[in-house]
Motif scaffolding. Structure first.
Motif, PDB file in Angstrom:
ATOM      1  N   ALA A 250     -14.596 -12.556  -8.995  1.00  0.00           N
ATOM      2  CA  ALA A 250     -14.434 -11.582 -10.235  1.00  0.00           C
ATOM      3  C   ALA A 250     -13.097 -10.943 -10.384  1.00  0.00           C
ATOM      4  N   TYR A 251     -12.218 -10.810  -9.106  1.00  0.00           N
ATOM      5  CA  TYR A 251     -11.068 -10.108  -9.151  1.00  0.00           C
ATOM      6  C   TYR A 251      -9.959 -11.082  -9.606  1.00  0.00           C
ATOM      7  N   ILE A 252     -10.328 -12.320  -9.735  1.00  0.00           N
ATOM      8  CA  ILE A 252      -9.256 -13.289  -9.889  1.00  0.00           C
ATOM      9  C   ILE A 252      -9.401 -14.120 -11.333  1.00  0.00           C
ATOM     10  N   LYS A 253      -8.341 -14.252 -11.954  1.00  0.00           N
ATOM     11  CA  LYS A 253      -8.357 -15.230 -13.283  1.00  0.00           C
ATOM     12  C   LYS A 253      -9.101 -16.423 -12.977  1.00  0.00           C
ATOM     13  N   PRO A 254      -9.736 -16.985 -13.961  1.00  0.00           N
ATOM     14  CA  PRO A 254     -10.664 -18.132 -13.831  1.00  0.00           C
ATOM     15  C   PRO A 254      -9.866 -19.311 -13.105  1.00  0.00           C
ATOM     16  N   SER A 255      -8.395 -19.673 -13.607  1.00  0.00           N
ATOM     17  CA  SER A 255      -7.794 -20.559 -13.172  1.00  0.00           C
ATOM     18  C   SER A 255      -7.314 -20.565 -11.752  1.00  0.00           C
ATOM     19  N   LYS A 256      -7.685 -19.387 -11.035  1.00  0.00           N
ATOM     20  CA  LYS A 256      -7.093 -19.138  -9.856  1.00  0.00           C
ATOM     21  C   LYS A 256      -8.027 -19.191  -8.810  1.00  0.00           C
TER      22      LYS A 256
END
Length: 265
Positions: A250-256
């Motif tokens: 949840a802390y990371i953007k979807p692509s990463k």
């Protein structure tokens, strides 16, 4: 790692300013004045020492120079943290706290947030206590560091003011020495205005931009520490790798985002 955006910004700002001067006049050396620079920089530093303690001002200046280096909270770094906590969950479920302590790298042992989490788990604290203690440590660290950006912003406010003071001093000296020779009025006025120029440049090209970047890095660090805090809370609950992955992603953007399935393949 060097912050290329900072280097490009500084180079572009100074380069365009110098190019504008050189293309506008042949007498560009008139823009160089050691006395004016000393007056603006020295007065700004002195006023900052009156407003804040010596060590706080030194830490702020150190933080200003550290803006030349990139922050450590990139999306790739957060991805690596999630991956590492997934590994921690497997190690902790299989071997307990001793195995978890043994698997830490030297860099992780020197990381204050990770070190505190390991220490709390080793002391037997439950998840709620870990969240509260690490949250308090995170908040107090943020409050201490936020003063650096405040000091730099304050210096950005002082610098143009002392530039004006220097201009007034220069005008007084110019008028006192001018006598009946009005031919020197333009040249003397140009020299007097240099301190104002220095003050505005220091404020808008150095103090205020670095204050904004210092604050941004601190916000990124706080965000990173929130991820680490949640990671240790999940570890203390002995959540499995998939739960750890989904909660921390949840802390990371979807692509990463990190995937246990992809890594196993």
């Amino acid at each position: 790692m060097i912050s290329f955006s900072t280097i490009i910004g500084i180079t572009a700002g100074i380069g365009l300013f110098v190019l504008a001067i050189i293309s506008s006049t042949d007498n560009y050396m008139m823009f160089l004045s050691l006395a004016s620079a000393m007056m603006v920089v020295g007065s700004t530093f002195a006023a900052s020492l009156i407003s804040f303690s010596f060590m706080e001002v030194m830490h702020a200046i150190k933080a200003m120079f550290q803006t030349l280096s990139a922050g450590r909270t990139s999306q790739d770094h957060l991805h690596a943290l999630v991956k590492r906590f997934v590994e921690f969950s497997r190690i902790y479920r299989d071997g307990g706290i001793s195995s978890l302590e043994d698997c830490l790298t030297d860099k992780e042992k020197n990381d204050q947030s990770i070190g505190l989490g390991i220490e709390l788990m080793g002391s037997g604290y439950k998840q709620q206590d870990i969240r509260v203690i690490m949250g308090d440590a995170m908040d107090s660290h943020w409050q201490r560091q936020s003063l650096e950006g405040k000091i730099l912003n304050t210096m950005g406010v002082y610098a143009p003011g002392f530039g004006m003071v220097g201009t007034i001093v220069g005008l007084i000296i110019m008028l006192d020495n001018m006598g009946d020779d009005m031919a020197n009025l333009g040249k003397g006025l140009a020299l007097a205005l240099i301190t104002t120029l220095y003050g505005v440049l220091l404020a808008n090209l150095l103090f205020k931009p670095t204050a904004a970047q210092v604050t941004e890095k601190q916000e990124q660090e706080y965000f990173r520490n929130q991820l680490i805090t949640d990671g240790f809370v999940l570890l203390s609950e002995k959540k499995d790798a998939l739960v750890m992955q989904d909660r921390l992603n949840a802390y990371i953007k979807p692509s990463k985002r990190y995937s246990v399935v992809d890594s196993d393949e």
